[in-house]
Design a protein around this motif. Sequence first.
Motif, PDB file in Angstrom:
ATOM      1  N   ASN A  42       0.826  -1.207   0.000  1.00 53.88           N
ATOM      2  CA  ASN A  42       0.000   0.000   0.000  1.00 53.88           C
ATOM      3  C   ASN A  42       0.858   1.254   0.000  1.00 53.88           C
ATOM      4  O   ASN A  42       0.567   2.221  -0.702  1.00 53.88           O
ATOM      5  CB  ASN A  42      -0.922   0.028   1.223  1.00 53.88           C
ATOM      6  N   TYR A 135      -0.175   8.288   7.190  1.00 53.68           N
ATOM      7  CA  TYR A 135      -0.321   6.862   7.511  1.00 53.68           C
ATOM      8  C   TYR A 135       1.022   6.129   7.412  1.00 53.68           C
ATOM      9  O   TYR A 135       1.332   5.283   8.250  1.00 53.68           O
ATOM     10  CB  TYR A 135      -1.357   6.196   6.601  1.00 53.68           C
ATOM     11  N   ARG A 146       8.193  -1.198  17.867  1.00 54.49           N
ATOM     12  CA  ARG A 146       8.095  -2.643  18.118  1.00 54.49           C
ATOM     13  C   ARG A 146       9.453  -3.328  18.027  1.00 54.49           C
ATOM     14  O   ARG A 146       9.803  -4.148  18.857  1.00 54.49           O
ATOM     15  CB  ARG A 146       7.175  -3.294  17.086  1.00 54.49           C
TER      16      ARG A 146
ATOM     17  N   PHE B  23     -16.190  -8.625   8.578  1.00 54.05           N
ATOM     18  CA  PHE B  23     -15.552  -8.666   7.261  1.00 54.05           C
ATOM     19  C   PHE B  23     -14.624  -9.853   7.110  1.00 54.05           C
ATOM     20  O   PHE B  23     -14.375 -10.309   6.021  1.00 54.05           O
ATOM     21  CB  PHE B  23     -14.743  -7.368   7.035  1.00 54.05           C
ATOM     22  N   SER B  25     -11.053 -12.072   9.179  1.00 51.74           N
ATOM     23  CA  SER B  25     -10.089 -12.085  10.272  1.00 51.74           C
ATOM     24  C   SER B  25      -8.695 -11.783   9.758  1.00 51.74           C
ATOM     25  O   SER B  25      -8.465 -11.723   8.559  1.00 51.74           O
ATOM     26  CB  SER B  25     -10.076 -13.440  10.978  1.00 51.74           C
ATOM     27  N   LEU B  26      -7.787 -11.603  10.682  1.00 49.70           N
ATOM     28  CA  LEU B  26      -6.388 -11.419  10.323  1.00 49.70           C
ATOM     29  C   LEU B  26      -5.529 -11.642  11.556  1.00 49.70           C
ATOM     30  O   LEU B  26      -6.028 -11.832  12.656  1.00 49.70           O
ATOM     31  CB  LEU B  26      -6.141 -10.026   9.752  1.00 49.70           C
ATOM     32  N   MET B  33      -1.969  -2.700  15.858  1.00 48.24           N
ATOM     33  CA  MET B  33      -1.566  -3.328  14.603  1.00 48.24           C
ATOM     34  C   MET B  33      -2.767  -3.962  13.912  1.00 48.24           C
ATOM     35  O   MET B  33      -2.870  -3.942  12.682  1.00 48.24           O
ATOM     36  CB  MET B  33      -0.498  -4.398  14.868  1.00 48.24           C
ATOM     37  N   ILE B  35      -5.810  -2.881  13.915  1.00 48.76           N
ATOM     38  CA  ILE B  35      -6.539  -1.811  13.216  1.00 48.76           C
ATOM     39  C   ILE B  35      -5.816  -1.454  11.913  1.00 48.76           C
ATOM     40  O   ILE B  35      -6.420  -1.354  10.848  1.00 48.76           O
ATOM     41  CB  ILE B  35      -6.643  -0.543  14.100  1.00 48.76           C
ATOM     42  N   ASN B  36      -4.501  -1.266  12.013  1.00 46.16           N
ATOM     43  CA  ASN B  36      -3.734  -0.923  10.811  1.00 46.16           C
ATOM     44  C   ASN B  36      -3.840  -2.010   9.751  1.00 46.16           C
ATOM     45  O   ASN B  36      -4.057  -1.734   8.575  1.00 46.16           O
ATOM     46  CB  ASN B  36      -2.259  -0.690  11.155  1.00 46.16           C
ATOM     47  N   ASN B  37      -3.676  -3.258  10.187  1.00 42.71           N
ATOM     48  CA  ASN B  37      -3.751  -4.355   9.225  1.00 42.71           C
ATOM     49  C   ASN B  37      -5.143  -4.442   8.598  1.00 42.71           C
ATOM     50  O   ASN B  37      -5.280  -4.708   7.406  1.00 42.71           O
ATOM     51  CB  ASN B  37      -3.403  -5.688   9.895  1.00 42.71           C
ATOM     52  N   ARG B  39      -7.163  -2.041   8.107  1.00 39.93           N
ATOM     53  CA  ARG B  39      -7.260  -0.947   7.139  1.00 39.93           C
ATOM     54  C   ARG B  39      -6.609  -1.371   5.824  1.00 39.93           C
ATOM     55  O   ARG B  39      -7.161  -1.173   4.750  1.00 39.93           O
ATOM     56  CB  ARG B  39      -6.573   0.289   7.734  1.00 39.93           C
ATOM     57  N   ASP B  40      -5.437  -1.981   5.913  1.00 39.12           N
ATOM     58  CA  ASP B  40      -4.719  -2.349   4.695  1.00 39.12           C
ATOM     59  C   ASP B  40      -5.341  -3.556   3.992  1.00 39.12           C
ATOM     60  O   ASP B  40      -5.347  -3.629   2.776  1.00 39.12           O
ATOM     61  CB  ASP B  40      -3.243  -2.632   5.020  1.00 39.12           C
ATOM     62  N   VAL B  41      -5.842  -4.499   4.790  1.00 40.39           N
ATOM     63  CA  VAL B  41      -6.354  -5.727   4.182  1.00 40.39           C
ATOM     64  C   VAL B  41      -7.795  -5.574   3.693  1.00 40.39           C
ATOM     65  O   VAL B  41      -8.131  -6.023   2.603  1.00 40.39           O
ATOM     66  CB  VAL B  41      -6.263  -6.908   5.172  1.00 40.39           C
ATOM     67  N   TYR B  42      -8.629  -4.929   4.502  1.00 41.67           N
ATOM     68  CA  TYR B  42     -10.061  -4.972   4.203  1.00 41.67           C
ATOM     69  C   TYR B  42     -10.664  -3.676   3.669  1.00 41.67           C
ATOM     70  O   TYR B  42     -11.839  -3.643   3.348  1.00 41.67           O
ATOM     71  CB  TYR B  42     -10.847  -5.439   5.433  1.00 41.67           C
ATOM     72  N   ARG B  44      -9.013  -1.652   1.157  1.00 42.62           N
ATOM     73  CA  ARG B  44      -8.187  -1.158   0.047  1.00 42.62           C
ATOM     74  C   ARG B  44      -9.019  -0.503  -1.051  1.00 42.62           C
ATOM     75  O   ARG B  44      -8.521   0.272  -1.840  1.00 42.62           O
ATOM     76  CB  ARG B  44      -7.417  -2.307  -0.612  1.00 42.62           C
ATOM     77  N   ARG B  45     -10.277  -0.904  -1.138  1.00 45.36           N
ATOM     78  CA  ARG B  45     -11.129  -0.351  -2.198  1.00 45.36           C
ATOM     79  C   ARG B  45     -12.215   0.546  -1.610  1.00 45.36           C
ATOM     80  O   ARG B  45     -13.363   0.485  -2.018  1.00 45.36           O
ATOM     81  CB  ARG B  45     -11.751  -1.498  -3.001  1.00 45.36           C
TER      82      ARG B  45
END
Lengths: 251, 94, 327
Positions: A42, A135, A146, B23, B25-26, B33, B35-37, B39-42, B44-45
């Motif tokens: 991303n 971001y 981390r 939506f 899991s991850l 992390m 929340i961030n993941n 955002r990036d995984v679910y 993107r569109r």
Amino acid sequence: MTNENLIQYIYSIADNSLILGQRLGELCGHGPTLETDIAITNIALDLLGQTRSYYQYVAELSKEDLTEDDVAFLRKEREYKNVLLVEQPNTDFAYIIARQYFFDVYHFLLLEKMMDSKNVNLQAIAKKSMKEVAYHKRFSGDWLKRLGDGTEESHQKMQQAVKDLWVYTDELFHMNEDDEIVTKAGFGIDNAALKDAYYQEIEALLKESTIEIPTTSYFQKGGKKGIHTEHMGYILADMQYMQRTYPDMKW
Amino acid sequence: MNKDWPLWEVFVRSKNGLEHRHFGSLRAADAEMAINNARDVYTRRSEGVSIWVVESKNITASNPEHNGELFEPAADKAYRHPTFYDLPDDIEHM
Amino acid sequence: MKNNENMKEQEKQTKSLEEVFEAKIARDEKIEPKDWMPEKYRKTHIRQISQHAHSEIVGMLPEGNWITRAPSLRRKVALLAKVQDEAGHGLYLYSACETLGISREEMYEQLHSGKAKYSSIFNYPTLTWADMGAIGWLVDGAAIINQVPLCNTSFGPYARAMVRVCKEESFHQRQGYEIMMTLCNGTQEQKEMAQDALNRWWWPSLMMLGPTDDESTHTEQSMKWKLKRKTNDELRQQFIDQTVPQADILGLTIPDADLKYNNDTGHYDFGEIDWEEFWQVVKGHGMCNKERISARKNAWENGKWVRDAAVAYAEKQAEKQAVKKAV
């Protein structure tokens, strides 16, 4: 200020996004988890998107009939004006994160100022990119903490990466001749003025990450004048391969 | 040390006015992390405007073996539904 | 004696549970993770879903090979986004599979040790830029044919993951076809590049739809569980029938001298598939089998310290929080 000054100035900003995007593109499929792969991709996509906006503008400014791809792929090594930091290799995840964070903090400060540029194109690109970079900084800063304050092993690796990449940070604030001219005209940003805020922010986060702030009396420089590290030639060989092998074709 | 990142469930609100919906899991080491993941995984569109994450182990689920006692008793309570009541067709606003 | 009777009683119970279960699927009802399911159903699903997930992430590698060399910025971002989607799809599928009681780490272990399979097509090398076109057009084309029916499969988490996958994947094939189209409208050299890619990817794409029906071991059971709606041979025929006209539009020649439209059947007849090659690649003798697995293994092993660090950091933070609360 001539158009050529402005073009050169844009290179010194856009080439950073291109080369870092290219570096991050190497990683897709090789990260420590799928989630990090997706996140880093991303960031790469954001950076390449910004690159396109800048180069499209360069193509407009140019007297020749250029496209964004001519600008991206057909310059010689000495004509790329990115800082040395972004061309450093993906040695390990600690390097990837340190490189990213060192760049993101600068990038954010730069765009913040660029939103007030007298040039509407740069202003518009800055506005759009700000949110993306906010971001990026959050991602890389979180990861730096981390790794810095994670395990003994990760701490050592992070410390090493910070130490090795620290020498490339000072160059972010250098001004070449075109930078000076464009900044005087109210279009560009005075990099030097960002320096204090930059080191303040970085040092605070490093401290929080239990990472020692490196001391060095010498910083590396050259990218902004087109004098790159040896890595750059290989990055370009890869990136320009198609355009060089098959000139003048549409893809 | 050998510890895998825990599993998180991701709930996304697609736009204001709608509820958060499950939506997927991850994996993530902590909530931030996750929340961030997410955002990036679910998203993107542009699928979302708000994200909830909860560690999967914190979800208590009903046992399908108890589905009989839990859910079937509701099936014959037709009087909870408006169609149970006979009214003349020409009554309006009801 | 008593034990024996107990066992019989248990068997009887299982049998009736199984009947209820099969009836449920036959009525098109979904099975959810916590529902009772026959062991075989669980195992078959773990095998198929994990294999599917592995294919997504190994599939990132042959295309990832061209990200740094993509010939234009537009192509570069499109390819990057596509490969990223594949990571996402792998992730959705691993998550769906985890609901069956196996962890992502265990699945990786199976992939790395060679116990788990993935689609063999990813063991072929990507040699030119046209391969990015051919993969999108043919490989994603074949994958879509396989995947669309899975949106209605009986296992809820798998079906839901597939709905998301199919939705996102719709740009992948178009991306590939557009690359081919551009090449075919380009110079002679570009057109040759496109033809060469088609020559190399055509047969592996046909093989991708699986062994012939008489060689395929799982088909009947899979049909019942809606893991499959059509047989491998039917899917292959469908793929050929829809792809040949697309090749015609490009002005490319399918590398099969026996390919011919059959007026009686309304389908294309096609030549013999080299199954010997197929099984060799499945057995690990493809050009890139070793590279693909070692790339995945390296990513995972080199990432261990990173994952460990994140856990250690999270634990430290949680402790700090706890101390703060206590004070």
